[in-house]
Design an enzyme around this catalytic site. Sequence first.
Site, PDB file in Angstrom:
ATOM      1  N   ASP A 100       0.835  -1.204   0.000  1.00  0.00           N
ATOM      2  CA  ASP A 100       0.000   0.000   0.000  1.00  0.00           C
ATOM      3  C   ASP A 100       0.870   1.255   0.000  1.00  0.00           C
ATOM      4  O   ASP A 100       1.615   1.511   0.942  1.00  0.00           O
ATOM      5  CB  ASP A 100      -0.898  -0.007   1.243  1.00  0.00           C
ATOM      6  CG  ASP A 100      -1.830   1.190   1.285  1.00  0.00           C
ATOM      7  OD1 ASP A 100      -2.975   1.060   0.829  1.00  0.00           O
ATOM      8  OD2 ASP A 100      -1.411   2.262   1.786  1.00  0.00           O
TER       9      ASP A 100
ATOM     10  N   TYR B 277       2.786   9.807  -0.483  1.00  0.00           N
ATOM     11  CA  TYR B 277       3.839   9.218   0.344  1.00  0.00           C
ATOM     12  C   TYR B 277       5.225   9.516  -0.239  1.00  0.00           C
ATOM     13  O   TYR B 277       6.231   9.394   0.456  1.00  0.00           O
ATOM     14  CB  TYR B 277       3.675   7.701   0.460  1.00  0.00           C
ATOM     15  CG  TYR B 277       2.457   7.231   1.190  1.00  0.00           C
ATOM     16  CD1 TYR B 277       1.573   8.129   1.806  1.00  0.00           C
ATOM     17  CD2 TYR B 277       2.161   5.881   1.274  1.00  0.00           C
ATOM     18  CE1 TYR B 277       0.437   7.676   2.470  1.00  0.00           C
ATOM     19  CE2 TYR B 277       1.032   5.423   1.953  1.00  0.00           C
ATOM     20  CZ  TYR B 277       0.170   6.327   2.532  1.00  0.00           C
ATOM     21  OH  TYR B 277      -0.934   5.872   3.183  1.00  0.00           O
TER      22      TYR B 277
ATOM     23  N   LYS C 172      -2.803   5.907  -4.364  1.00  0.00           N
ATOM     24  CA  LYS C 172      -3.921   6.793  -4.042  1.00  0.00           C
ATOM     25  C   LYS C 172      -3.776   8.149  -4.716  1.00  0.00           C
ATOM     26  O   LYS C 172      -2.670   8.676  -4.860  1.00  0.00           O
ATOM     27  CB  LYS C 172      -4.027   6.987  -2.527  1.00  0.00           C
ATOM     28  CG  LYS C 172      -4.039   5.688  -1.732  1.00  0.00           C
ATOM     29  CD  LYS C 172      -4.105   5.951  -0.235  1.00  0.00           C
ATOM     30  CE  LYS C 172      -3.847   4.695   0.568  1.00  0.00           C
ATOM     31  NZ  LYS C 172      -2.407   4.342   0.617  1.00  0.00           N
TER      32      LYS C 172
ATOM     33  N   HIS D  37      -7.682   9.395  -2.017  1.00  0.00           N
ATOM     34  CA  HIS D  37      -7.052   9.389  -0.696  1.00  0.00           C
ATOM     35  C   HIS D  37      -7.913  10.069   0.377  1.00  0.00           C
ATOM     36  O   HIS D  37      -8.047   9.545   1.481  1.00  0.00           O
ATOM     37  CB  HIS D  37      -5.677  10.067  -0.784  1.00  0.00           C
ATOM     38  CG  HIS D  37      -4.715   9.620   0.264  1.00  0.00           C
ATOM     39  ND1 HIS D  37      -3.360   9.744   0.135  1.00  0.00           N
ATOM     40  CD2 HIS D  37      -4.906   9.037   1.473  1.00  0.00           C
ATOM     41  CE1 HIS D  37      -2.754   9.265   1.210  1.00  0.00           C
ATOM     42  NE2 HIS D  37      -3.668   8.844   2.042  1.00  0.00           N
TER      43      HIS D  37
END
Length: 276
Positions: A45, A50, A75, A108
């Site tokens: 994930d 990120y 996401k 997200h």
Amino acid sequence: MTAHAYALADGNTIPAIGLGTYGLNDQAGVEAIVSAIADGYRLIDTAYNYGNEEVVAEAIRRTDVDRSDLFVTTKLPGRHHGLEETLASFEQSRRRLDLDWVDLYLIHWPNPKRDRYVDSWRSMIKLKERGVVRSIGVSNFTPAMLDRLVEETGLLPVVNQVELHPYFPQTELRAYHAEHSIRTESWSPLAKRTELLSEPVLAEIAAAHEATPAQVVLAWHLALGAVPIPKSSDAARRRENLDVFDIELDDAEVDAISGLERGRLWGADPDEHEEL
């Protein structure tokens, strides 16, 4: 649950536990993800925000596990909501991930003040129709937001990834998910940076099962039918987190753990929070 995986409403399957990768960056991140895959993790994930999609890509290139056996999630960030913006953002993610397809693509955060998540959802439906995304879902959506998606597009997400842990068990939302065949995914499943794992009730249940408190919490997620995605940079802890499928909690134990409820970790209310 069959062979440590769940069926999704679109006919695909999702592994029952995943590896969260937030904070797994640079060479250390690559090595952690490669090690996790070698230990048996199949759900990886990540997210545009990120900043480590290229790290995930390098780890996948280094593993000898077949791509079709991995389940990669990324996401859409809030600043890319919109019809064309979503399509362009996905292609950026896919290039960084160096993949022909992404297994699960999520919005997200809903960012309701911007009010563009329905447009993004329409574009995600297109991505699924093109075959570059296998399953589409959302993260941090409320029942009212999910209702709006299906009312305006005719299609519900197959996954909603939300904050879920014993301090915030999301009973009402999980009931909505069950009624609408939406799989619940749990972010921060161990309630990071809290005293959760020191709770006496968890110590007692852990002793009864010859397990650690963290393993008991992850078994609680599985008992709820949720998919936890714990993150750890420690190899021994990652292996421990995966070794939970033989822990069978009874209803009383599940209820006792759920009884720790006290609220969100921080002010991540989807009706208010805005992610860029």
